[in-house]
Design an enzyme around this catalytic site. Structure first.
Site, mmCIF file in Angstrom:
data_model
loop_
_atom_site.group_PDB
_atom_site.id
_atom_site.type_symbol
_atom_site.label_atom_id
_atom_site.label_comp_id
_atom_site.label_asym_id
_atom_site.label_seq_id
_atom_site.Cartn_x
_atom_site.Cartn_y
_atom_site.Cartn_z
ATOM 1 N N GLY A 13 3.249 6.260 -5.675
ATOM 2 C CA GLY A 13 3.204 4.883 -6.145
ATOM 3 C C GLY A 13 1.771 4.414 -6.252
ATOM 4 C CB CYS A 14 0.321 1.033 -6.050
ATOM 5 S SG CYS A 14 -1.280 0.217 -6.059
ATOM 6 C CG PHE A 15 -4.596 4.449 -6.231
ATOM 7 C CD1 PHE A 15 -4.847 3.097 -6.338
ATOM 8 C CD2 PHE A 15 -5.119 5.287 -7.212
ATOM 9 C CE1 PHE A 15 -5.597 2.572 -7.385
ATOM 10 C CE2 PHE A 15 -5.883 4.779 -8.263
ATOM 11 C CZ PHE A 15 -6.122 3.409 -8.349
ATOM 12 C CD1 TRP A 16 -5.557 0.020 -4.992
ATOM 13 C CD2 TRP A 16 -4.238 -1.741 -5.404
ATOM 14 N NE1 TRP A 16 -5.992 -0.562 -6.150
ATOM 15 C CE2 TRP A 16 -5.209 -1.645 -6.436
ATOM 16 C CE3 TRP A 16 -3.311 -2.776 -5.452
ATOM 17 C CZ2 TRP A 16 -5.270 -2.539 -7.493
ATOM 18 C CZ3 TRP A 16 -3.366 -3.656 -6.510
ATOM 19 C CH2 TRP A 16 -4.336 -3.550 -7.511
ATOM 20 C CE1 TYR A 156 2.167 -3.904 -6.170
ATOM 21 C CE2 TYR A 156 0.588 -3.041 -4.583
ATOM 22 C CZ TYR A 156 1.691 -2.857 -5.390
ATOM 23 O OH TYR A 156 2.332 -1.647 -5.426
#
Length: 181
Positions: A13-16, A156
């Site tokens: 998913g989102c790397f953050w 987010y």
């Protein structure tokens, strides 16, 4: 005697979120958000977001295997995303958000296969995590590095990442650095 640094390259998913979690783990020496697995050279975030570069958002984790094993890294990784969702995580949809382990050698491949078999026991749906040989890693733009720490108040981060980190910190408290909240 100097321990050889090992590398894990993981997409979920989102790397953050993955970046934020692994920055807190004992034995992790460096975390970089970036792109891997595509056909475009030097991809940009904009190219990744269009989904046609073939890359996944990934995190490259350099770690000391004397302090944390590759299997432990994988076990932590699988708690940070749903490996049964194909090409998405929640509202993040596209191949750039696929669940993927880019293995760096045969031992990592075998350990990833065994870990996935174990993880599969936790789900009714099939685990769809892709296993791919590590390829060229491209570091993401500087503003993506340590994004959560630098943008905690961003929507987010507070809605999606903070709850995952709280769960992660509770589950792996013994393996984490002192809390820096």
């Amino acid at each position: 005697m100097m321990t050889e640094v090992q590398i894990a390259t993981l997409g979920g998913g989102c790397f953050w979120c993955i970046d934020a979690a692994f920055r807190r783990v004992k034995g992790v020496l460096e975390v970089r958000s970036g792109y891997c697995g595509g056909h475009t050279q030097q991809p940009t975030y904009e190219q990744i977001c269009h989904g046609d570069s073939g890359h996944a958002e990934v995190v490259e984790i350099k770690f000391d295997p004397q302090q944390i094993s590759y299997v432990q890294v994988l076990e932590m990784f699988f708690t940070l995303h749903d490996p049964t969702q194909l090409n998405r995580q929640g509202n993040d949809i596209g191949t750039q958000y696929r669940s993927v382990v880019f293995y760096h050698n045969e031992q990592q491949l075998q350990q990833a296969k065994t870990t996935i078999e174990s993880v599969q026991q936790q789900y009714m749906a099939p685990v769809v995590t892709e296993l791919s040989e590590a390829c060229q890693f491209y570091s993401a733009e500087s503003y993506h590095q340590d994004y959560y720490t630098n943008n905690r108040a961003q929507g987010y981060c507070s809605v999606m990442i903070a709850p995952k980190l709280a769960k992660f910190q509770h589950q792996f408290s013994q393996q984490l650095l002192e809390d820096d909240t």
